[in-house]
Design an enzyme around this catalytic site. Structure first.
Site, short mmCIF file in Angstrom:
data_model
loop_
_atom_site.label_atom_id
_atom_site.label_comp_id
_atom_site.label_asym_id
_atom_site.label_seq_id
_atom_site.Cartn_x
_atom_site.Cartn_y
_atom_site.Cartn_z
N LYS A 15 0.82 -1.21 0.00
CA LYS A 15 0.00 0.00 0.00
C LYS A 15 0.86 1.26 0.00
O LYS A 15 0.52 2.24 -0.66
CB LYS A 15 -0.95 0.00 1.20
CG LYS A 15 -2.06 -1.04 1.04
CD LYS A 15 -3.26 -0.80 1.93
CE LYS A 15 -4.39 -1.74 1.52
NZ LYS A 15 -5.57 -1.70 2.33
N LYS A 44 -4.15 -8.34 -6.84
CA LYS A 44 -5.44 -8.77 -6.28
C LYS A 44 -6.55 -7.77 -6.60
O LYS A 44 -6.28 -6.57 -6.72
CB LYS A 44 -5.28 -9.05 -4.78
CG LYS A 44 -5.83 -8.01 -3.86
CD LYS A 44 -5.78 -8.40 -2.40
CE LYS A 44 -5.97 -7.13 -1.60
NZ LYS A 44 -6.96 -7.18 -0.57
N LYS A 103 -11.36 -3.21 -3.63
CA LYS A 103 -12.45 -2.23 -3.77
C LYS A 103 -11.93 -0.82 -3.95
O LYS A 103 -12.63 0.04 -4.48
CB LYS A 103 -13.45 -2.34 -2.62
CG LYS A 103 -12.91 -2.23 -1.22
CD LYS A 103 -14.03 -2.34 -0.20
CE LYS A 103 -13.81 -3.43 0.83
NZ LYS A 103 -12.58 -3.35 1.61
N1 AQP Z 1 -9.14 -10.09 -4.06
C1 AQP Z 1 -9.51 -10.78 -2.99
N2 AQP Z 1 -9.65 -12.11 -3.04
C2 AQP Z 1 -10.02 -12.82 -1.96
N3 AQP Z 1 -10.28 -12.25 -0.75
C3 AQP Z 1 -10.15 -10.92 -0.65
N4 AQP Z 1 -10.33 -10.06 0.37
C4 AQP Z 1 -10.08 -8.80 -0.04
N5 AQP Z 1 -9.73 -8.80 -1.34
C5 AQP Z 1 -9.77 -10.11 -1.74
C6 AQP Z 1 -10.76 -10.45 1.70
O1 AQP Z 1 -11.89 -9.66 2.04
C7 AQP Z 1 -11.89 -9.46 3.45
C8 AQP Z 1 -12.15 -8.03 3.77
O2 AQP Z 1 -11.08 -7.25 3.28
P1 AQP Z 1 -10.84 -5.78 3.80
O3 AQP Z 1 -11.90 -4.91 3.30
O4 AQP Z 1 -10.73 -5.79 5.27
O5 AQP Z 1 -9.44 -5.35 3.28
P2 AQP Z 1 -8.59 -5.74 2.04
O6 AQP Z 1 -8.09 -7.15 2.16
O7 AQP Z 1 -7.55 -4.69 1.91
O8 AQP Z 1 -9.66 -5.69 0.86
P3 AQP Z 1 -9.68 -4.70 -0.36
O9 AQP Z 1 -10.93 -5.00 -1.12
O10 AQP Z 1 -8.38 -4.79 -1.11
O11 AQP Z 1 -9.88 -3.30 0.35
P4 AQP Z 1 -9.04 -1.99 0.14
O12 AQP Z 1 -9.08 -1.72 -1.31
O13 AQP Z 1 -9.73 -0.96 0.97
O14 AQP Z 1 -7.64 -2.24 0.64
C9 AQP Z 1 -10.56 -9.96 3.97
O15 AQP Z 1 -10.74 -11.22 4.58
C10 AQP Z 1 -9.73 -10.10 2.75
O16 AQP Z 1 -8.78 -11.15 2.87
#
Ligand code: AQP
Length: 370
Positions: free
Chosen positions: A147, A232, A235
């Protein structure tokens, strides 16, 4: 303070602490009537509309775990402010995430559903854990590196210590099972190290904080970006074309899948043929997860097809699975007061579980109680 064991519970000479004992003898159980079931905790950040990655990697598994676990699910708004955010939209994003979880199948009468900033126990334990975790351990966290990239000096200290708060989220409930996507594996290993160091430093090696078992389930534990199969799906990715949002309508889903990056070869007939083809692997994994099968079965069915043909089939499947969720989410968001009441009730239940555990942790650290 300790009996000559290191914080990982290994005796420096002879003997071994049973780190897998659950419930820990000194954990002052029961904290709820449902402690006979293993406790699950997981969280999701209100940093945008949840994606297909969040759904397949985490939320869908959360729904299944409600059958036979005591589940606590949290919209982690404290984590959401570790990156630059808009204070005008955070509260609504938190509500929307709660609506998405309910629409996807989280039942707030069976599970505890709440938002993190409503339960102060998370922050109190997080501070203790920030003082337990070592800088060297945090330096190894790949999510921070991903990040912050080369610009780490300009990122918040909160993003850096995020894994300590995540450990507190889970351990404030003595949860032992944590369903997450594969990207969170390293943070859970760190949470176990923090728990064991706390037990070693403040509990004479007793298992006050239990070991956490990551539940990284299914063929889509890491859903990749539709634009780049090595990255990956997120969002907060600046490109909306890189992801499927749970609120996307049928036409948008079809268009995004049609435009998804692929290679010119037809689909292989077995998994060996996915080697070096990350985009093909991703699209096969998504289908496998949605149909509760695995990569090999999907390839047995669709091997030899061109991507044009396969993408149409995949888009139809996605629409069939996601449209009902989007519709229910829209319905729920028409009644914000009900969502708020669900979150308020969940926060009360969460606090009742976390408070005695965190108070005990504070006592063990040695804080004065007057
Ligand atoms: N691409 C992915 N594939 C499988 N699992 C995923 N998770 C996130 N992206 C994927 C899982 O979703 C849960 C919640 O995630 P989060 O919102 O706490 O944070 P994150 O992992 O950082 O998800 P994002 O979508 O990438 O959010 P942003 O963009 O805000 O950083 C977790 O269990 C995660 O493993």
């Amino acid at each position: 303070m300790n009996d000559g064991r290191d914080f990982r519970g290994r005796a420096r000479s002879g003997g071994r602490v049973d780190r897998h004992r659950f419930p820990p003898e000194n954990a002052a159980l029961p904290f709820s009537e449902r402690t006979a079931m293993q406790r699950v905790f997981s969280g999701i950040q209100p940093t945008g509309i949840p994606t297909l990655g969040n759904y397949l990697g985490a939320v869908r598994n959360w729904v299944k775990l409600q059958e036979d676990h005591d589940c606590i699910y949290c919209v982690v708004d404290l984590h959401a402010i570790t990156m630059t955010h808009d204070p005008k939209t955070l509260a609504q994003a938190t509500r929307e995430m709660a609506a998405a979880l309910i629409a996807a199948g989280i039942d707030p009468t069976r599970s505890t559903l709440f938002h993190q900033s409503a339960v102060s126990a998370h922050l109190r334990l997080a501070w203790i854990f920030e003082c337990v975790v070592r800088l060297g351990w945090l330096n190894r966290m790949t999510q921070f590196k991903d990040k912050a990239g080369k610009d780490r000096e300009n990122f918040s200290a909160g993003l850096y210590t995020y894994p300590a708060l995540m450990a507190a989220d889970i351990l404030a409930y003595h949860a032992t099972r944590v369903p997450v996507g594969d990207d969170q594996r390293q943070h859970l290993e760190l949470a176990n190290d923090i728990a064991q160091k706390f037990n070693f430093d403040f509990c004479a090696g007793e298992t006050f904080f239990p070991l956490i078992e990551p539940l990284i389930l299914g063929p889509a534990a890491r859903v990749m970006s539709l634009r780049d199969g090595t990255k990956k799906m997120s969002k907060s990715d600046p490109s909306d074309q890189s992801r499927i949002n749970l609120t996307d309508d049928a036409d948008t889903i079809a268009l995004k899948i049609r435009r998804a990056k692929t290679d010119p070869e037809p689909l292989p007939s077995d998994t060996a043929g996915l080697e070096g083809r990350p985009e093909a692997r991703n699209l096969i994994g998504i289908y496998a997860a949605l149909t509760d099968t695995d990569h090999a079965s999907v390839l047995r069915e669709h091997g030899g097809r061109g991507f044009g043909d396969y993408k149409k089939i995949l888009a139809d499947l996605l629409v069939a699975k996601l449209e009902p969720i989007a519709e229910e989410m829209r319905r729920l968001l028409g009644d914000a007061a009900t969502i708020d009441a669900i979150l308020r009730d969940g926060a009360g239940r969460a606090e009742a579980i976390a408070e005695p555990i965190v108070r005990e942790a504070e006592k063990r650290v040695g804080f004065l109680r007057v």
